[in-house]
Design a protein around this motif. Sequence first.
Motif, PDB file in Angstrom:
ATOM      1  N   ALA A 401      18.724 -15.112 -27.828  1.00 11.14           N
ATOM      2  CA  ALA A 401      18.164 -15.810 -26.673  1.00 11.14           C
ATOM      3  C   ALA A 401      19.215 -15.848 -25.569  1.00 11.14           C
ATOM      4  CB  ALA A 401      17.744 -17.222 -27.058  1.00 11.14           C
ATOM      5  N   GLN A 402      18.854 -15.337 -24.386  1.00 10.45           N
ATOM      6  CA  GLN A 402      19.832 -15.210 -23.306  1.00 10.45           C
ATOM      7  C   GLN A 402      19.230 -15.670 -21.985  1.00 10.45           C
ATOM      8  OE1 GLN A 402      21.606 -11.281 -23.170  1.00 10.45           O
ATOM      9  NE2 GLN A 402      21.688 -11.112 -25.406  1.00 10.45           N
ATOM     10  N   PRO A 403      20.065 -16.085 -21.047  1.00  6.57           N
ATOM     11  CA  PRO A 403      19.567 -16.377 -19.699  1.00  6.57           C
ATOM     12  C   PRO A 403      19.362 -15.082 -18.925  1.00  6.57           C
ATOM     13  CG  PRO A 403      21.936 -16.665 -19.759  1.00  6.57           C
ATOM     14  CD  PRO A 403      21.503 -16.336 -21.177  1.00  6.57           C
ATOM     15  N   ASN A 404      18.603 -15.155 -17.860  1.00 10.74           N
ATOM     16  CA  ASN A 404      18.449 -14.005 -16.981  1.00 10.74           C
ATOM     17  C   ASN A 404      19.660 -13.881 -16.065  1.00 10.74           C
ATOM     18  OD1 ASN A 404      15.804 -13.488 -17.994  1.00 10.74           O
ATOM     19  ND2 ASN A 404      15.014 -15.122 -16.673  1.00 10.74           N
ATOM     20  N   THR A 405      19.807 -12.704 -15.441  1.00 10.69           N
ATOM     21  CA  THR A 405      20.949 -12.441 -14.563  1.00 10.69           C
ATOM     22  C   THR A 405      20.488 -11.639 -13.351  1.00 10.69           C
ATOM     23  OG1 THR A 405      22.575 -12.478 -16.365  1.00 10.69           O
ATOM     24  CG2 THR A 405      23.183 -11.258 -14.393  1.00 10.69           C
ATOM     25  N   VAL A 406      21.069 -11.930 -12.192  1.00  4.82           N
ATOM     26  CA  VAL A 406      20.865 -11.093 -11.019  1.00  4.82           C
ATOM     27  C   VAL A 406      22.194 -10.438 -10.665  1.00  4.82           C
ATOM     28  CG1 VAL A 406      21.221 -13.014  -9.386  1.00  4.82           C
ATOM     29  CG2 VAL A 406      19.969 -10.957  -8.656  1.00  4.82           C
ATOM     30  N   PHE A 407      22.162  -9.138 -10.501  1.00  4.36           N
ATOM     31  CA  PHE A 407      23.351  -8.380 -10.120  1.00  4.36           C
ATOM     32  C   PHE A 407      23.311  -8.160  -8.607  1.00  4.36           C
ATOM     33  CE2 PHE A 407      22.681  -7.511 -14.564  1.00  4.36           C
ATOM     34  CZ  PHE A 407      23.961  -7.438 -15.097  1.00  4.36           C
ATOM     35  N   ARG A 408      24.228  -8.822  -7.917  1.00  2.00           N
ATOM     36  CA  ARG A 408      24.250  -8.729  -6.455  1.00  2.00           C
ATOM     37  C   ARG A 408      24.953  -7.454  -6.008  1.00  2.00           C
ATOM     38  NH1 ARG A 408      27.649 -11.084  -1.749  1.00  2.00           N
ATOM     39  NH2 ARG A 408      26.138 -10.956  -0.048  1.00  2.00           N
ATOM     40  N   ASN A 409      24.311  -6.732  -5.105  1.00  2.00           N
ATOM     41  CA  ASN A 409      24.871  -5.507  -4.538  1.00  2.00           C
ATOM     42  C   ASN A 409      25.897  -5.899  -3.474  1.00  2.00           C
ATOM     43  OD1 ASN A 409      25.364  -2.985  -3.370  1.00  2.00           O
ATOM     44  ND2 ASN A 409      23.221  -2.344  -3.505  1.00  2.00           N
ATOM     45  N   LEU A 410      27.148  -5.538  -3.717  1.00  2.00           N
ATOM     46  CA  LEU A 410      28.220  -5.862  -2.779  1.00  2.00           C
ATOM     47  C   LEU A 410      28.325  -4.850  -1.651  1.00  2.00           C
ATOM     48  CD1 LEU A 410      30.962  -6.868  -5.381  1.00  2.00           C
ATOM     49  CD2 LEU A 410      29.310  -8.344  -4.217  1.00  2.00           C
ATOM     50  N   GLY A 411      27.470  -3.855  -1.681  1.00  2.00           N
ATOM     51  CA  GLY A 411      27.479  -2.822  -0.657  1.00  2.00           C
ATOM     52  C   GLY A 411      27.799  -1.477  -1.256  1.00  2.00           C
ATOM     53  N   GLY A 412      26.867  -0.499  -1.102  1.00  2.00           N
ATOM     54  CA  GLY A 412      27.134   0.840  -1.609  1.00  2.00           C
ATOM     55  C   GLY A 412      27.152   0.952  -3.108  1.00  2.00           C
ATOM     56  N   ALA A 413      26.340   0.170  -3.804  1.00  2.00           N
ATOM     57  CA  ALA A 413      26.160   0.275  -5.255  1.00  2.00           C
ATOM     58  C   ALA A 413      27.372  -0.215  -6.036  1.00  2.00           C
ATOM     59  CB  ALA A 413      25.796   1.700  -5.660  1.00  2.00           C
ATOM     60  N   ARG A 414      27.929  -1.354  -5.643  1.00  2.00           N
ATOM     61  CA  ARG A 414      28.897  -2.080  -6.469  1.00  2.00           C
ATOM     62  C   ARG A 414      28.316  -3.468  -6.687  1.00  2.00           C
ATOM     63  NH1 ARG A 414      34.975  -1.716  -4.591  1.00  2.00           N
ATOM     64  NH2 ARG A 414      35.172  -2.649  -6.664  1.00  2.00           N
ATOM     65  N   PHE A 415      28.321  -3.926  -7.941  1.00  2.00           N
ATOM     66  CA  PHE A 415      27.534  -5.097  -8.292  1.00  2.00           C
ATOM     67  C   PHE A 415      28.385  -6.198  -8.921  1.00  2.00           C
ATOM     68  CE2 PHE A 415      24.539  -1.657  -8.003  1.00  2.00           C
ATOM     69  CZ  PHE A 415      23.431  -2.245  -7.411  1.00  2.00           C
ATOM     70  N   ALA A 416      27.964  -7.444  -8.648  1.00  2.00           N
ATOM     71  CA  ALA A 416      28.568  -8.621  -9.269  1.00  2.00           C
ATOM     72  C   ALA A 416      27.471  -9.410  -9.967  1.00  2.00           C
ATOM     73  CB  ALA A 416      29.260  -9.490  -8.224  1.00  2.00           C
ATOM     74  N   ALA A 417      27.673  -9.711 -11.251  1.00  2.00           N
ATOM     75  CA  ALA A 417      26.666 -10.422 -12.042  1.00  2.00           C
ATOM     76  C   ALA A 417      26.699 -11.910 -11.732  1.00  2.00           C
ATOM     77  CB  ALA A 417      26.914 -10.190 -13.525  1.00  2.00           C
ATOM     78  N   LEU A 418      25.534 -12.472 -11.407  1.00  2.00           N
ATOM     79  CA  LEU A 418      25.385 -13.902 -11.128  1.00  2.00           C
ATOM     80  C   LEU A 418      24.370 -14.473 -12.108  1.00  2.00           C
ATOM     81  CD1 LEU A 418      25.061 -13.751  -7.227  1.00  2.00           C
ATOM     82  CD2 LEU A 418      27.154 -14.001  -8.565  1.00  2.00           C
ATOM     83  N   THR A 419      24.777 -15.442 -12.881  1.00  2.00           N
ATOM     84  CA  THR A 419      23.885 -16.075 -13.867  1.00  2.00           C
ATOM     85  C   THR A 419      23.850 -17.581 -13.630  1.00  2.00           C
ATOM     86  OG1 THR A 419      24.369 -14.325 -15.472  1.00  2.00           O
ATOM     87  CG2 THR A 419      23.350 -16.321 -16.308  1.00  2.00           C
ATOM     88  N   GLU A 420      24.868 -18.296 -14.093  1.00  2.00           N
ATOM     89  CA  GLU A 420      24.901 -19.747 -13.891  1.00  2.00           C
ATOM     90  C   GLU A 420      24.956 -20.099 -12.409  1.00  2.00           C
ATOM     91  OE1 GLU A 420      27.544 -23.674 -15.197  1.00  2.00           O
ATOM     92  OE2 GLU A 420      28.157 -21.656 -15.814  1.00  2.00           O
ATOM     93  N   GLU A 421      25.774 -19.383 -11.649  1.00  2.00           N
ATOM     94  CA  GLU A 421      25.914 -19.687 -10.232  1.00  2.00           C
ATOM     95  C   GLU A 421      24.651 -19.382  -9.441  1.00  2.00           C
ATOM     96  OE1 GLU A 421      28.504 -16.025 -11.058  1.00  2.00           O
ATOM     97  OE2 GLU A 421      27.444 -17.563 -12.165  1.00  2.00           O
ATOM     98  N   ALA A 422      23.770 -18.528 -10.003  1.00  5.07           N
ATOM     99  CA  ALA A 422      22.497 -18.231  -9.353  1.00  5.07           C
ATOM    100  C   ALA A 422      21.397 -19.203  -9.768  1.00  5.07           C
ATOM    101  CB  ALA A 422      22.065 -16.803  -9.678  1.00  5.07           C
ATOM    102  N   GLY A 423      21.745 -20.205 -10.583  1.00  5.83           N
ATOM    103  CA  GLY A 423      20.765 -21.208 -11.010  1.00  5.83           C
ATOM    104  C   GLY A 423      19.955 -20.806 -12.213  1.00  5.83           C
ATOM    105  N   LEU A 424      20.273 -19.675 -12.843  1.00  6.21           N
ATOM    106  CA  LEU A 424      19.422 -19.114 -13.888  1.00  6.21           C
ATOM    107  C   LEU A 424      19.665 -19.707 -15.265  1.00  6.21           C
ATOM    108  CD1 LEU A 424      19.460 -15.428 -12.626  1.00  6.21           C
ATOM    109  CD2 LEU A 424      17.569 -17.056 -12.487  1.00  6.21           C
ATOM    110  N   THR A 425      20.582 -20.680 -15.348  1.00  8.10           N
ATOM    111  CA  THR A 425      20.773 -21.406 -16.604  1.00  8.10           C
ATOM    112  C   THR A 425      20.098 -22.777 -16.555  1.00  8.10           C
ATOM    113  OG1 THR A 425      22.912 -22.235 -15.813  1.00  8.10           O
ATOM    114  CG2 THR A 425      22.919 -20.230 -17.156  1.00  8.10           C
ATOM    115  N   ALA A 426      19.258 -22.998 -15.543  1.00  6.11           N
ATOM    116  CA  ALA A 426      18.532 -24.266 -15.449  1.00  6.11           C
ATOM    117  C   ALA A 426      17.527 -24.426 -16.580  1.00  6.11           C
ATOM    118  CB  ALA A 426      17.816 -24.365 -14.101  1.00  6.11           C
TER     119      ALA A 426
END
Length: 571
Positions: A401-426
């Motif tokens: 069982a896992q939370p969802n994650t959004v990978f933010r595009n930092l520009g030109g296909a480089r990504f940073a994973a956001l989970t708790e900070e994106a509110g997805l552990t609510a």
Amino acid sequence: MSGMPARLTLAAAVALAVVWTIASGQNAAAPIHFTYRPIDFRLESCETPERHAPETMAGGVAVFDYNNDGYLDIFFTNGADIETLKKSSPRYSNRLFENDGKGNFKDVTAKAGLAGTGYDMGVAIGDYDNDGYEDMFVGGVHGNHLYHNNGDGTFTDVTAKAGLDRPDTQFGPLWSVGGAWVDVNNDGLLDLFVVNYLAWDGHHEPVCEAAPGKRDYCHPKFYKATANQLFLNNGDGTFRDISQESGIRAHPGKGMGAAIADFDLDGLMDIFVTNDKMENSLFHNKGGAKFEEIAFDAGVALTEDGRFISGMGVDARDIDNDGLPDIAFVALDNETFPLFRNLGKRAFADITGSSGMARQSMPMAGYSPTIADFDNDGWKDIFVTRGHVQSLDYASRAQVAQPNTVFRNLGGARFAALTEEAGLTAQPPSRHRGSAVGDLNGDGRLDVVATALAAPAEIWLNDSPGGNHWIEFQLQGTRSNRDGIGARIKVTAGGAVQYNHVSFAAGYASSSAGPTHFGLGSAKSVDLVEIRWPSGVVQELRNVAADARVKVTEPQTAVPANSSAPGSTGR
């Protein structure tokens, strides 16, 4: 690609800032953020001690406007009794929820006639008869259904009439996880591509154990592959199976997802299919509804290390704003979430490592990826529903069982994973499955609907900060199919250029059938819009105001740039 170099120089600093925020416990506003909203649906897959394979695979969802009121509604597929494959209880009912325009939903399943009868898996939305109302294909275990939208809030099951109920004499009963509507021959009629998983017989299932005497779900290697299907639209409400003559049937697989895009920009829509623990398929459209399979030649059959991985859901969009649609799909932990950059000329490069996706996704198990611009900054991000195939009984809950994650595009296909900070552990971690995306409350930010096994569905309302602008295009074809599926849209705004194409197929077993969305950053208007319709007609619009849903009707001939966008409406 104006503006890309500046974003790239900031990428490292942004990534470090994200890491520092997590480590220090600061509650700084995340660039992408969601707030949970409940909805009265629970996915029931009839899990049993015998661990039948379909029990862990259910869960498609669609976001679409079923009644043409301008608001996106939600449809959930649901399971059934695993022994009979029948919906023996109301808890197995598929569900349709009507949107009031503010993100509130009312159950209208009974009136619509969409409760269903079998073990349903996936859903694909498309107006196959060009009558202006979205129809629905529902794929399932040993039975599929085509529902025609009657335009009065009700649907009719026309599967038999359409010729989609015929058995397969070679592979036997097929297990579909959904499909995609696509006009393969550009005749203005949507054809149906059906994604089929593996050959399953509940009465003769292999026995697999997580530990002595403890059954668990079997590896796909214990099941035979089956062929995907392609049905050509005859234009009279019926379809013709052209799987064999098109070349599709010659390449059986264990399909988990399909993405449609014109990968080589030749004006014909191609089809990429993820397969579970075997090579992927890339069906290149040669014209005349004929396809050739080119996954190995194109470099997308396997990941760069040559392994078979658990290919799950998939999406194909342009993530680096170079005009070529790229491919993102997901897999299980220790397999990464592969990312293929389109190089043009039917060739791709595996950028899973250089994009940051390999390192960040390595411990994750994913099911449904959707490529979309969630912070409206002009760069498409990737939302992934997460959860493992295994049961909760014999594996750690943190692994399954896992939370969802959004990978933010930092520009030109480089990504940073956001989970708790994106509110997805609510919400508690779950075994998430399908997902669909659309602006559910009319605020110009893309929201997400996700399903989870034996758990409530989740609505994630996007309340990202920043005040960036946006624009959406709702196309109406005349010579092309009415949905405009396959149309390629180029937007120039604020000195930057970006691309997208109309496709309702995305993620795992799901369909996102809202208008085509662009984030514009600080730009308050769009300088130029270029639409290349499937018919070949090219249409241009100039000086289009931002923060609006723009309705565009296909002209009969090419239209040069004009001073404004006729028929646009803003919300």
